[in-house]
Design a protein around this motif. Structure first.
Motif, PDB file in Angstrom:
ATOM      1  N   GLU A  85      58.529  -5.066 -25.387  1.00 22.56           N
ATOM      2  CA  GLU A  85      58.022  -6.436 -25.542  1.00 22.56           C
ATOM      3  C   GLU A  85      58.065  -6.897 -26.985  1.00 22.56           C
ATOM      4  O   GLU A  85      58.419  -8.041 -27.262  1.00 22.56           O
ATOM      5  CB  GLU A  85      56.576  -6.536 -25.039  1.00 22.56           C
ATOM      6  CG  GLU A  85      56.429  -6.447 -23.541  1.00 22.56           C
ATOM      7  CD  GLU A  85      54.970  -6.346 -23.103  1.00 22.56           C
ATOM      8  OE1 GLU A  85      54.058  -6.499 -23.947  1.00 22.56           O
ATOM      9  OE2 GLU A  85      54.749  -6.101 -21.901  1.00 22.56           O
TER      10      GLU A  85
ATOM     11  N   GLN B 285      56.565   0.156 -22.829  1.00 15.57           N
ATOM     12  CA  GLN B 285      56.451  -1.246 -22.429  1.00 15.57           C
ATOM     13  C   GLN B 285      56.115  -2.133 -23.636  1.00 15.57           C
ATOM     14  O   GLN B 285      56.747  -3.175 -23.831  1.00 15.57           O
ATOM     15  CB  GLN B 285      55.379  -1.400 -21.355  1.00 15.57           C
ATOM     16  CG  GLN B 285      55.207  -2.818 -20.880  1.00 15.57           C
ATOM     17  CD  GLN B 285      54.093  -2.945 -19.841  1.00 15.57           C
ATOM     18  OE1 GLN B 285      53.429  -1.973 -19.488  1.00 15.57           O
ATOM     19  NE2 GLN B 285      53.886  -4.144 -19.381  1.00 15.57           N
TER      20      GLN B 285
ATOM     21  N   ASP C  40      54.448   5.565 -20.837  1.00 15.92           N
ATOM     22  CA  ASP C  40      54.822   4.313 -20.164  1.00 15.92           C
ATOM     23  C   ASP C  40      54.322   3.078 -20.909  1.00 15.92           C
ATOM     24  O   ASP C  40      55.071   2.128 -21.130  1.00 15.92           O
ATOM     25  CB  ASP C  40      54.300   4.291 -18.725  1.00 15.92           C
ATOM     26  CG  ASP C  40      54.932   5.359 -17.860  1.00 15.92           C
ATOM     27  OD1 ASP C  40      55.922   5.978 -18.297  1.00 15.92           O
ATOM     28  OD2 ASP C  40      54.427   5.581 -16.753  1.00 15.92           O
TER      29      ASP C  40
END
Length: 192
Positions: A31, A27, A23
């Motif tokens: 980004e 992420q 996870d």
């Protein structure tokens, strides 16, 4: 800059061994590199090197050790090691145990073991289960106990089983690795 409709966006393939939680990696990737699709390639520890060498993945979240003449590797973390036992087992009376506490038990040592035992604390079962998942089923049937990294105990969690940290057991390290010869393929990772 919009991607033309006839152009497939670039993708980066990341091999991931069982138990590794991705996870946070996903992420951060989104980004930092939203224009490059991150594709996860699930691999077993036994095939992690092959996935990097044959090009199925450009890099991998793998378990050490890896051949340092072939792969670059950045160790990320060391996992706690736990013993998995049926609820009510004597080991569950403590929050943590030692290898000495496992003496007299039957240790299930699956073929896909990631700890690389050199001197098991208990009698090793004569028949080795093919996988950690199969070993978990045998623990539930009270055939023996299983010692694995915490992430694998969580991956194969069952309500009728519990785990306890084994303070002096071998550990498993997770690392980010890639093939040294493919260094130029990692310019994408170095961005920002």
């Amino acid at each position: 800059m919009p991607v033309p409709e006839d152009h497939t966006p670039p993708a980066f393939h990341l091999a991931v061994v069982p138990g590794v939680i991705t996870d946070r990696w996903r992420q951060l990737w989104v980004e930092r590199l939203p224009e490059v699709d991150l594709k996860l390639v699930l691999v077993e520890m036994a095939t992690q090197a092959g996935a990097l060498l044959d090009g199925r993945a450009e890099a991998g979240l793998v378990r050490l050790p890896v051949d340092r003449d072939t792969f670059a590797a950045i160790p990320l973390y060391t996992e706690a090691t736990v013993v998995v036992v049926p609820k009510g087992h004597v080991v569950t009376a403590a929050d943590e145990v030692t290898l000495a506490d496992l003496t007299g038990e039957t240790l299930l040592l699956p073929e896909d073991d990631v700890l690389g035992w050199t001197g098991a604390p208990a009698t090793v079962a004569a028949d080795r289960p093919a996988t950690t998942a199969a070993a978990i089923e045998l623990v539930a049937a009270e055939v023996g106990i299983l010692v694995v990294p915490l992430s694998l105990a969580r991956l194969h969690h069952r309500r009728d089983l519990v785990h306890r940290v084994v303070t002096d057991a071998p550990t498993s390290q997770v690392a980010l690795a890639w093939v040294l010869a493919n260094r130029t393929r990692y310019d994408i990772v170095a961005v920002n």
